[in-house]
Enzyme design. Structure first.
Site, PDB file in Angstrom:
ATOM      1  N   GLU A 116     -10.165  11.060  -3.067  1.00 43.53           N
ATOM      2  CA  GLU A 116     -10.800   9.896  -3.660  1.00 43.53           C
ATOM      3  C   GLU A 116     -12.229   9.954  -3.611  1.00 43.53           C
ATOM      4  OE1 GLU A 116      -8.251   7.202  -1.724  1.00 43.53           O
ATOM      5  OE2 GLU A 116      -6.713   7.470  -3.099  1.00 43.53           O
ATOM      6  N   ARG A 134      -7.488   6.227  -7.540  1.00 38.31           N
ATOM      7  CA  ARG A 134      -8.113   7.375  -6.884  1.00 38.31           C
ATOM      8  C   ARG A 134      -9.022   6.921  -5.996  1.00 38.31           C
ATOM      9  NH1 ARG A 134      -8.062  13.135  -9.415  1.00 38.31           N
ATOM     10  NH2 ARG A 134      -8.897  14.047  -7.347  1.00 38.31           N
ATOM     11  N   CYS A 135      -9.050   5.834  -5.436  1.00 33.99           N
ATOM     12  CA  CYS A 135      -9.517   5.178  -4.339  1.00 33.99           C
ATOM     13  C   CYS A 135      -9.038   4.499  -3.395  1.00 33.99           C
ATOM     14  CB  CYS A 135     -10.847   4.515  -4.736  1.00 33.99           C
ATOM     15  SG  CYS A 135     -10.226   2.799  -5.417  1.00 33.99           S
ATOM     16  N   GLN A 170       4.950   6.657  -4.798  1.00 36.41           N
ATOM     17  CA  GLN A 170       3.971   7.010  -3.729  1.00 36.41           C
ATOM     18  C   GLN A 170       4.339   6.862  -2.458  1.00 36.41           C
ATOM     19  OE1 GLN A 170       0.488   6.091  -6.916  1.00 36.41           O
ATOM     20  NE2 GLN A 170      -0.348   7.168  -4.992  1.00 36.41           N
TER      21      GLN A 170
END
Lengths: 809, 284
Positions: free
Chosen positions: A763, A387-388, A240
């Site tokens: 997110e 996902r945040c 990532q």
């Protein structure tokens, strides 16, 4: 000429710029199975590597016997910590300032920990070779509970003790106990405690945000290829943050950074799981250096769930103070964070608990105090933002639960309690008690729109009737109305306070316009499914007036893309998206000079109009961006260099603060514990909307992962530290069958400091979704005395709640 | 997730299968759809040095309906069961149950024979076949023999089938009356937290016959004769249903797992059974 007959609207539409639901350019290859993921890579002579993993959560390693394994056909080498030690690679630094064993150095600290790395000719031999490595373990006492770990005599990390047995400071200050990692504080302790002590009403709750896992469909993996002739290492992987990985590899291997090329090909989801550096990368690099051949390492599903980065595992205690009218006066949040055997959280360095200090939420709370203690246990390391943005899911869950608990204490409607405490539109930019400056918001408008859309009053009336019917024995189903109003903090971040291992969290974009009017733009981020190739081209189309379809977006190759910190924490649009706009504006500035020259007027006498520069007051005199591009390369223009390129490194002045209002309506079968989601309404305000279709897709995806976490997704351990949920049979990954219909909606409150006003959205639905699903479950049981019950709300736990409330007769 | 090395055979007839089984004994396993065995091999929980594929053997994938009986070949898939309209009208409980097994992709491969023969307590078909009082036909080198489904299961993965035998077909009488297969699971593809198969007939408002079996609530499927008996002769009033539930609770022996603790499973077994009985009664 075509331009003469096209209306301005047609010209705008033709660009497919911002605001257009442009179809994703990535999907042609993904839907045809033509993606190029790391495991698709096949190189001549490529070898494979795989790990012998510990079956124990805490054990001393007495001996590793590799003799039998080396006789297995196809097995070339077995690496252990002893082999890596001379290279200084048996341990590696973590993103959180700790260090982590690459291969077990004398002991193991969690089940599944990497013990030996088998280098083989094919994967089948790897599986056989692993079985043939004989490891003698001496089991040690296991600590899976952080509260017990803080009291235990058992030392998990002897390597962190001083020679005299004392406990030196860690990366984030003093440590209170040998299993303690850090204490991190935000806000003002004494004033907060004073407010709470003197408040009309104080609601208190303890909640556990369970351990879960991002579980991307594609697991982690890499291919390392050392070219011994030119000394260049190429590392393909599911990264990532490819540029950060290059720097880290250089720092720990000693290979000069220009001799390392990191490539992130197509990535099948990341959700935070692919931010960190894993032993598999290091061992593959070493194996390639040793053998001179490419070496591939790919996790299987169990490896992924059991060993690479988990998320959450936060034990939170809250106290929230209010006047008897419901005006919140202070909040105190105390967290015990289970980080597992090594502190490998992926947070900006100065924030060991991430942005947990956004835990005052969307509310104007004058006084607040947060304290977080990190603790070592015998669980896998991680603690990533699934996902945040960093720990924001935890923070929003905390405050959105505390609001509900306070509403119960006040005997007040939870929607109204939120309304009277929202930060008001005119208070932005808003200085929060725990240190953040919220950029913009209009919470009341969004909340009213949401409540109206679902007929909130009607739902409450229906719910009241349902409770009556239930008590009268007419139904066995309860109805829950889950509310959430969330504020995210994304787009890390300003270099002045955000870095990872000293790398500032700016991002970048480099644009080259080709002579015939098409372009390539390269960014420091990397899409894992977000659709960057689609949306960044749209930003540029609007900025430079060339069609999005004529703009190629490239990311993920550190030899070609400008340096950037990657994609996670909803930072791509806020940071790299801003860099893209700023680089586009540099292109436009040069194009303006070229246009003025071509039109034989002064620079200030031309103005940009969609896809061209026209003479002010004489729109029929213009040069299109196509014509300007050609001239940039092919015409000698006095005082202007040939070419049309630009690069921007964008250091954001602030974070962005997307927000949203969610409502979930749920029916719960009291006897079976089965929840059915009747309705889910999601209003998101992510500022300027680049591609509404992609936003909707992001909202659907984030909500589905929220549903998973709230209703069953967990990494559970038994007392011996065995992972109980290591396969997708037991680890809940929802399918289309389990997912309800989602209704999406929006308001638009642009970010005032972002060049295009965008805030990021990927997110938000996860951050807002988890408390919304959870609140729906909790709300169903509120009339029967429930204040709080921990997630995940799977069937048996919902049943247990009903049972404990005496609802089974 | 890579199995240990094994030899793969694909004989063309049952003689070939039996001869391989005779040669390799318990070192060999037959494979039908493979949706239980292959994952076990990949997890290296099952060690199968000799794998004998039945796909090449003919005559095992027929569904035969006669006036009063049904014969299902061992290689009939769950999808075939769902797709067969004649079968669905003769014994609709088969389709109702098959639709609750795994997911469509698995059902295209997973066979009824494999499902009943493997002895996995999580599988749905064993309890269903006990409810239907089906008979399993197995063949060995000494010829065929029939084993009632209600006597087939001995312990988890242990059945009355000998290592050298192959289950070839399932036969049953066409059931009369009302039916229900009620299953609670955590998600699509999951095994049952609790499931109940119920067949009922009625005369007037009186229950004339009842057959009840439960899935994944013990290490074998649980056919509860006593539970059925509790309903017969009653009008399925609350007392009768409670007696049936009590009987079933006495016969099951659930264990705690990620689906929940024993107390939950017992409670759920009663709820699921009650719902199955009520649904079957409404269809009787």
């Amino acid at each position: 000429m075509k331009d003469e007959v096209e209306s301005r609207e047609d010209r705008v539409a033709g660009l497919k710029g911002m605001g257009c639901s442009r179809k994703r350019v990535e999907d042609a290859r993904f839907t045809q199975g033509k993606g190029n993921y790391v495991d698709d890579l096949k190189l001549d002579g490529m070898l494979f590597g795989d790990f012998v993993r510990s079956p124990y959560a805490h054990a001393r390693i007495v001996n590793i016997d590799t003799e039998a394994a080396l006789k297995v056909p196809g097995v070339l080498a077995v690496l252990t910590a002893k082999d890596l030690e001379p290279l200084g690679l048996h341990w590696m630094p973590t993103l959180a300032g700790d260090k982590q064993m690459v291969l077990a150095d004398g002991k193991v600290l969690f089940q599944g920990q990497e013990v030996a790395y088998v280098v083989v000719q094919d994967r089948y031999a790897a599986a056989d070779g692993i079985e043939a490595v004989e490891v003698d373990y001496e089991e040690l006492p296991v600590l899976v509970n952080p509260f017990e770990a803080l009291k235990s005599d058992v030392v998990l990390r002897e390597d962190l003790l001083a020679e005299d047995g004392s406990i030196p400071d860690g990366a984030h200050g003093p440590r209170k106990h040998h299993n303690h990692i850090f204490t991190w504080e935000a806000g003002d302790k004494d004033p907060t405690l004073e407010v709470i002590d003197n408040a009309d009403v104080v609601a208190e709750e303890t909640m556990y945000y369970h351990r879960t896992h991002p579980c991307p469909l594609e697991t982690c993996g890499c291919v390392a290829s050392m070219d011994k002739v030119n000394g260049k290492l190429t590392l393909w992987g599911t990264f990532q943050a490819p540029h950060a990985i290059r720097t880290v590899v250089s720092l720990i291997s000693g290979i000069e950074e220009h001799n390392i090329r990191v490539i992130s090909p197509d990535i099948g989801g990341g959700f935070g799981n692919k931010v960190g550096a894993y032993p598999g990368y290091v061992c593959s690099v070493v194996a390639s250096i040793v053998t001179g051949k490419p070496v591939k390492w790919i996790e299987d599903r169990m490896d992924n769930l059991m060993t690479t980065a988990f998320a959450r595992d936060y034990h939170m205690t809250g106290r929230i103070a209010a006047t008897k009218e419901g005006k919140i006066t202070g909040v105190h949040c105390s967290v015990t964070a289970d980080h597992g055997g090594f502190d490998a959280c992926a947070d900006p360095t100065k924030f060991p608990a991430g942005f947990m200090n956004i835990c005052t939420g969307s509310y104007d709370i004058p006084t607040a105090y947060l304290e977080v203690d990190g603790v070592y246990t015998n669980k896998a390391p991680g603690g990533v933002s699934y996902r945040c943005s960093f720990r924001v899911t935890e923070a929003v869950y905390f405050i959105e639960r505390m609001i509900e608990v306070l509403a119960i204490k006040l005997n007040m409607d939870a929607a109204e309690l939120r309304r009277i405490n929202f930060i008001k539109k005119e208070q932005f930019p808003y200085q929060a008690a725990l240190g953040w400056e919220y950029d913009s918001g209009d919470y009341h408008t969004a909340w009213d729109k949401a409540l109206k859309a679902v007929d909130y009053d009607g739902l409450r009336a229906e719910q009241a009737q349902r409770v009556e019917d239930f008590k009268a024995g007419k139904t066995r189903k309860l109805m829950g109305i889950g509310l959430t109003f969330f504020t995210e903090i994304v787009g890390a971040g300003p270099v002045k306070n955000c870095d990872i291992l000293g790398l500032g969290m700016f991002d970048s974009c480099e644009i080259r316009i080709h002579p015939t009017g098409s372009a390539i733009a390269r960014l420091g981020t990397i899409s894992q499914g977000q659709g960057h190739a689609t949306t960044f081209a749209q930003i540029l189309a609007s900025e430079i007036g060339l069609p999005a379809d004529s703009i190629t977006i490239e990311e993920g190759d550190t030899d070609t893309a400008p340096y950037g910190l990657g994609t996670y924490g909803s930072r791509s649009t806020p940071v790299a998206g801003a860099a893209t706009a700023m680089a586009g504006r540099k292109i436009r500035a040069k194009a303006q000079m070229i246009a003025a020259y071509l039109l034989e007027v002064h620079d200030d006498d031309v103005e940009f109009d969609v896809d061209r520069f026209a003479v002010k007051g004489a729109p029929e005199k213009f040069k299109t961006m196509n014509e300007i591009a050609f001239a940039a390369y092919n015409q000698a223009i006095p005082g202007i260099e040939p070419g049309l390129e630009a690069v921007s490194y964008y250091d954001p002045p602030n974070m962005t603060y997307p927000f949203g209002a969610y409502v979930c309506v749920m029916d719960i079968d009291v006897d079976t514990g089965v929840p059915v989601i009747r309705r889910f309404y999601a209003l998101d305000d992510c500022g300027t909307r680049i591609n509404p279709m992609i936003i909707e897709g992001q909202v659907h995806g984030g909500l589905t992962e929220a549903l998973a976490v709230a209703l069953g997704q967990e990494i559970a351990y038994d007392d011996m530290g065995n992972v109980k949920t290591g396969t997708l049979m037991d680890f809940f990954l929802p399918t289309a069958w389990e997912v309800p219909n989602y209704e999406t909606d929006h308001t638009v409150t642009p970010s005032p400091h972002h060049p295009i006003g965008a805030k990021g959205v990927g997110e938000s639905p996860h951050v807002g979704g988890v408390p919304c699903f959870s609140n729906a479950v909790q709300d169903a049981f509120r009339p029967f005395g429930n204040t709080h019950t921990n997630m995940p709300h799977d069937h048996w736990r919902i049943w247990k709640t009903a049972n404990e409330l005496g609802l089974h007769g | 997730m890579i199995p240990a090395a094994f030899e793969y055979y694909r004989p063309k007839d049952m003689t070939g299968v039996l001869s391989l089984l005779g040669e390799h004994g318990d070192n060999a396993r037959v494979i039908a759809g493979g949706h239980s065995l292959i994952p076990m091999m990949k997890l290296r929980m099952a060690d199968v040095p000799h794998l004998i594929d039945l796909q090449g053997v003919g005559g095992l994938d027929d569904i035969e309906l006669s006036a009063n009986s049904i014969r299902i070949g061992a290689m009939v898939t769950q999808h075939d069961i769902i797709d067969h309209n004649g079968l669905a009208s003769a014994a609709p409980i088969l389709r109702e149950a098959a639709l609750q097994i795994a997911d469509p992709q698995v059902r295209y491969m997973g066979t009824v024979g494999g499902n009943v023969a493997n002895g996995d307590p999580g599988n749905d078909m064993p309890g269903l076949m006990q409810c239907l009082d089906a008979t399993f036909t197995v063949v060995g080198l000494d010829g065929e023999r029939d084993i009632p489904a209600r006597q087939f299961y001995e312990a988890a993965y242990m059945t009355a089938r000998e290592d050298e035998e192959v289950l070839t077909s399932i036969t049953m009488l066409i059931p009369a009356g009302g039916y229900a297969y009620e299953k609670q699971k955590r998600k699509i593809g999951d095994y049952a937290t609790a499931a109940a198969a119920v067949l009922l007939t009625k005369e007037g408002n009186t229950c004339k016959s009842a057959s009840i079996a439960m899935t994944n609530l013990s290490d074998i499927p649980v056919y509860s004769e006593e539970a059925g008996a509790a309903l017969v002769g009653s009008s399925l009033d609350d007392t009768a249903i409670k007696a049936a539930v009590t009987a079933v609770l006495g016969d099951i022996d659930p264990s705690e797992d990620n689906r929940g603790p024993v107390a939950f499973k017992k409670h759920l077994a009663g709820v699921i059974l009650r719902r199955a009985i009520e649904r079957a009664w409404s269809r009787a």
